[in-house]
Structure formats: structure tokens, C-alpha cells
Design an enzyme around this catalytic site. Sequence first.
Site, PDB file in Angstrom:
ATOM      1  N   PRO A 272       0.818  -1.218   0.000  1.00  0.00           N
ATOM      2  CA  PRO A 272       0.000   0.000   0.000  1.00  0.00           C
ATOM      3  C   PRO A 272       0.853   1.270   0.000  1.00  0.00           C
ATOM      4  O   PRO A 272       1.883   1.332   0.660  1.00  0.00           O
ATOM      5  CB  PRO A 272      -0.773  -0.106   1.321  1.00  0.00           C
ATOM      6  N   ARG A 274      -0.823   4.959  -1.231  1.00  0.00           N
ATOM      7  CA  ARG A 274      -1.773   6.040  -0.992  1.00  0.00           C
ATOM      8  C   ARG A 274      -2.558   5.882   0.322  1.00  0.00           C
ATOM      9  O   ARG A 274      -2.755   6.848   1.051  1.00  0.00           O
ATOM     10  CB  ARG A 274      -2.767   6.082  -2.160  1.00  0.00           C
ATOM     11  N   CYS A 341       3.309  28.494 -17.048  1.00  0.00           N
ATOM     12  CA  CYS A 341       2.767  28.869 -18.361  1.00  0.00           C
ATOM     13  C   CYS A 341       2.139  27.674 -19.073  1.00  0.00           C
ATOM     14  O   CYS A 341       2.619  27.214 -20.101  1.00  0.00           O
ATOM     15  CB  CYS A 341       3.873  29.467 -19.205  1.00  0.00           C
ATOM     16  N   TYR A 370       1.863  10.779  -3.867  1.00  0.00           N
ATOM     17  CA  TYR A 370       2.078  11.229  -5.247  1.00  0.00           C
ATOM     18  C   TYR A 370       1.980  12.758  -5.375  1.00  0.00           C
ATOM     19  O   TYR A 370       1.559  13.275  -6.404  1.00  0.00           O
ATOM     20  CB  TYR A 370       1.107  10.515  -6.207  1.00  0.00           C
TER      21      TYR A 370
HETATM   22  N1  LLP Z   1       2.628  -1.784  -6.073  1.00  0.00           N
HETATM   23  C1  LLP Z   1       2.867  -1.534  -7.372  1.00  0.00           C
HETATM   24  C2  LLP Z   1       3.481  -2.568  -8.190  1.00  0.00           C
HETATM   25  C3  LLP Z   1       2.506  -0.290  -7.926  1.00  0.00           C
HETATM   26  O1  LLP Z   1       2.720  -0.055  -9.218  1.00  0.00           O
HETATM   27  C4  LLP Z   1       1.898   0.684  -7.104  1.00  0.00           C
HETATM   28  C5  LLP Z   1       1.521   1.990  -7.648  1.00  0.00           C
HETATM   29  C6  LLP Z   1       1.693   0.387  -5.740  1.00  0.00           C
HETATM   30  C7  LLP Z   1       2.058  -0.865  -5.269  1.00  0.00           C
HETATM   31  C8  LLP Z   1       1.076   1.365  -4.784  1.00  0.00           C
HETATM   32  O2  LLP Z   1      -0.224   1.694  -5.139  1.00  0.00           O
HETATM   33  P1  LLP Z   1      -1.163   2.573  -4.165  1.00  0.00           P
HETATM   34  O3  LLP Z   1      -1.449   1.761  -2.927  1.00  0.00           O
HETATM   35  O4  LLP Z   1      -0.433   3.828  -3.820  1.00  0.00           O
HETATM   36  O5  LLP Z   1      -2.364   2.834  -4.970  1.00  0.00           O
HETATM   37  N2  LLP Z   1       0.663   8.657  -9.619  1.00  0.00           N
HETATM   38  C9  LLP Z   1      -0.653   8.071  -9.497  1.00  0.00           C
HETATM   39  C10 LLP Z   1      -0.602   6.699  -8.845  1.00  0.00           C
HETATM   40  C11 LLP Z   1       0.305   5.735  -9.580  1.00  0.00           C
HETATM   41  C12 LLP Z   1       0.430   4.402  -8.867  1.00  0.00           C
HETATM   42  C13 LLP Z   1       1.533   3.610  -9.453  1.00  0.00           C
HETATM   43  N3  LLP Z   1       1.716   2.333  -8.868  1.00  0.00           N
HETATM   44  C14 LLP Z   1      -1.561   9.027  -8.720  1.00  0.00           C
HETATM   45  O6  LLP Z   1      -1.119  10.106  -8.329  1.00  0.00           O
HETATM   46  O7  LLP Z   1      -2.747   8.740  -8.544  1.00  0.00           O
END
Ligand code: LLP
Length: 407
Positions: A272, A274, A341, A370
Site C-alpha cells: 500500500p 496512498r 505557463c 504522489y
Molecule cells: N505496487 C505496485 C506494483 C505499484 O505499481 C503501485 C503503484 C503500488 C504498489 C502502490 O499503489 P497505491 O497503494 O499507492 O495505490 N501517480 C498516481 C498513482 C500511480 C500508482 C503507481 N503504482 C496518482 O497520483 O494517482
Amino acid sequence: MSWFEYRNQVLCAESVSLAHIAKEVGTPLYCYSTAALKANYEEFVDAFRDRDVLIAYSVKANANQAVIATLSACGAGADVVSGGELQRALAAGVPGSRIVFSGVGKTFEELNYAINKKIFLINAESKSEIIEIEKIAKSKKRIIDIGIRLNPNTDAKTINQISTGKKEDKFGLTEKTFIELVKYAKNSKYVNLKCLSVHIGSQIVNNLPYEKMLKVIDRVIKKSNHKFEFVDLGGGIGIAYHNKTKKLNYKKYSISISKFLKNHNSKIIFEPGRSIIGDTGILISKIIYIKKTKSKDFIILDSAMNDLMRPALYGSNHKIIPVIKKGGSSKKTYEFVGPICESTDKFLTSKNFQKLKEKDLIIICDVGAYGMSLSSNYNVRPNPIEILIKGSKINIIKKRQKLIDLI
Ligand code: LLP
């Protein structure tokens, strides 16, 4: 946002006034709450505690050294996707035995480094990568623990740009290739296949995609005829960015996992990001100018899309609130923008906002994940300072970048 509350009309992080912090260290500034971070981690642990789990915090969400160290001290491992993240996690004190290395394009140097550091698991995403791992293992006369990432062809029902588990996405391997590679790995002298990994996307607030994903994994494991010691379910757990939305229901997810585990005696890994850090961070900005037009007033902030990319990149809406609440009935429609810009350098249009004036401070909410990790120096703008609050203590966890460093 419960760790960020108004006291006497001034928004506070734990027990520190944000107006005071902004005065002390300037704006724009990222501010995180230690109590929020720990509470989110504990909530996650509690929700899944009735089974054997490794919670590997996904460093990409926020790679600040102090954030990783705080979570590591709570017992978290780390999910990393580059040699840089791996070095940070180790430097922050995460033991190698709790580190998982994911990602579609790990270089020879990165794999070699990970293997030297004896990390817990490398999740491979192609046959070429497994062959690269075997070469390194052979040269070191070792057997390396690996996972293989399955692409379950499951729609995560999230923003298209952050969906990773459909067959057209670059991530993981199709069921057919996965099963071929299981056979290949079982016959290898240099790798020990101990994990099946998946990650179908991010900001998932509905349990159905996870249920579908678990059904696919169940079928594929049975078909592969291999006993996986671990199943890595990735991350993706969504949070409530707005009052109208709900975060993912942990309980329901936990029940689906229990059902899945009735057929499989595996330990679970979560990655996890986010859900652990998202709502623990805010971005404090000062209003440079207010530009009035016939239809709306533009609030031009001192933070911009280079500090917080999510609205420009995904059209995401982050709530904006004032640092100092004012009474009075006069409400306005404002468009909050940055000085860059580009027309996409826009955070939010807000109706019924309290009347603002130049130099007022505002907060962009839920940017712990992020936010800083996606920031850039576009328009030669130095990165903001980062602060971690602990009770009444203000800790600078990253200095404001100096313009001189960019020239
Ligand atoms: N594991 C893998 C293999 C991943 O690619 C990711 C996120 C995570 C875990 C963690 O995911 P989370 O629990 O944070 O959802 N920049 C985007 C989010 C991109 C997520 C990329 N991979 C945003 O700001 O929403």
C-alpha cells in the site's frame, strides 16, 4: 483530515498552527502529520491482522526518508521500483528481509544491487528478467527468491491512467506466459519461485475489482500446480478525496482474502502507498495575486503543477480550504491556479468559497501520496520544503531546494 483541524478558526496540524508554520518556513510547503501516518498504518495492520502478512509500504507514493523511517519503525517493509528507492529504503532502516522489488524494467545493475543486499523478494515481469536474475545468481553461486507478476486482465475501475491490470497494460504476464514461466522457474537451478504477484491499479474504492482479481489468481494458481508460499496482492487501496466519496472498505477486502485463502495456504504481501500516506499530507500555498474576470476570479498561488502534478496529469480534484476561517456570508467562485505557463496548471474551481485576499494562505488537501514524489523543477522552480509534525514539534524533513542548485 482529522489530524488537521481548525482551532479558534486557524487550521492546525496536530497541535501546531499552520499559519505559524508558514510564517516560520515560508510557502509553498508540504506538511505531514506523524500521528496520521501511524494511525493509517495501524488501521491497515488491524484490518488484515488475522493472517500472516507483510505490509510493504510503496515508497513511490512518498519517498521522503523520514516518512519511510517512521513507517519502518512501526514494522512496515518497503515495496521499491528502482535502485534509488531501494537505497532510500535501506538508508531509512528498512531491513532487506522486508523489501520487495517490483517494476517492469529493472536493469542489470539494479538487480545486482538488490541481490547483493539480500532483499526478501524480486517480483519479475518477463522471461528476460528471470534470465538476467539467473545469470547474476550463477555468478554468485546463489539461489534467488523470486515472484512472477501476473496480469489478471481485471479492470480496476479507476482512472484509466493508473489502471495496470488489464491485458493491454504493460504490466505483468498473461495467464499463458505466467504458467509457462512457472514451469521454467521450477526447473531452474538459480531461482526459487515463492510468490505470485499482482497489482491492478491505484485509487480503487470499490471491492468488486479485488474480488474479480482474487478469483483469477485462484484459478491460475490451481492451473499452475505450484505451491506459492506468498501471494503479493500489490497496493491500490483508494482513499476518500471528497466528502461524497468513500475509501475502500477494508473489512470487505479482508473477507474476500479469507475466502481465497481457504483454498491456498499462502502468506499475503500488501504494497500500500496512498492508503498509508495520502490523507496525512497537505500543501500550504500563499496567494500571489487575485485576477478578476467577468465570469470568475483567478486565485494565483505560489504553488503550481510542478509541486503537485495530479490535477494536471489525471484531472484529479483535491479539496482546497483556507488556513484561517473567516465568518461572513460573502461567498465567491474561485479558480485556483499556479503561475506556470500552461493552461493545465490549475488545481480546482470552487464555488461558495469564503472571500479571499492577496497574501492569504490556503491548503490543498490529501496530497501526501504522489504529491512531492511526482514533483519536478518545470519552469526552473525549486521544490518546496517538507515538514513532519509530531505533536507540537516541527521537523524539517527536506529543506527547500535553492534556486542556485538549479542553475
Ligand atoms: N505496487 C505496485 C506494483 C505499484 O505499481 C503501485 C503503484 C503500488 C504498489 C502502490 O499503489 P497505491 O497503494 O499507492 O495505490 N501517480 C498516481 C498513482 C500511480 C500508482 C503507481 N503504482 C496518482 O497520483 O494517482
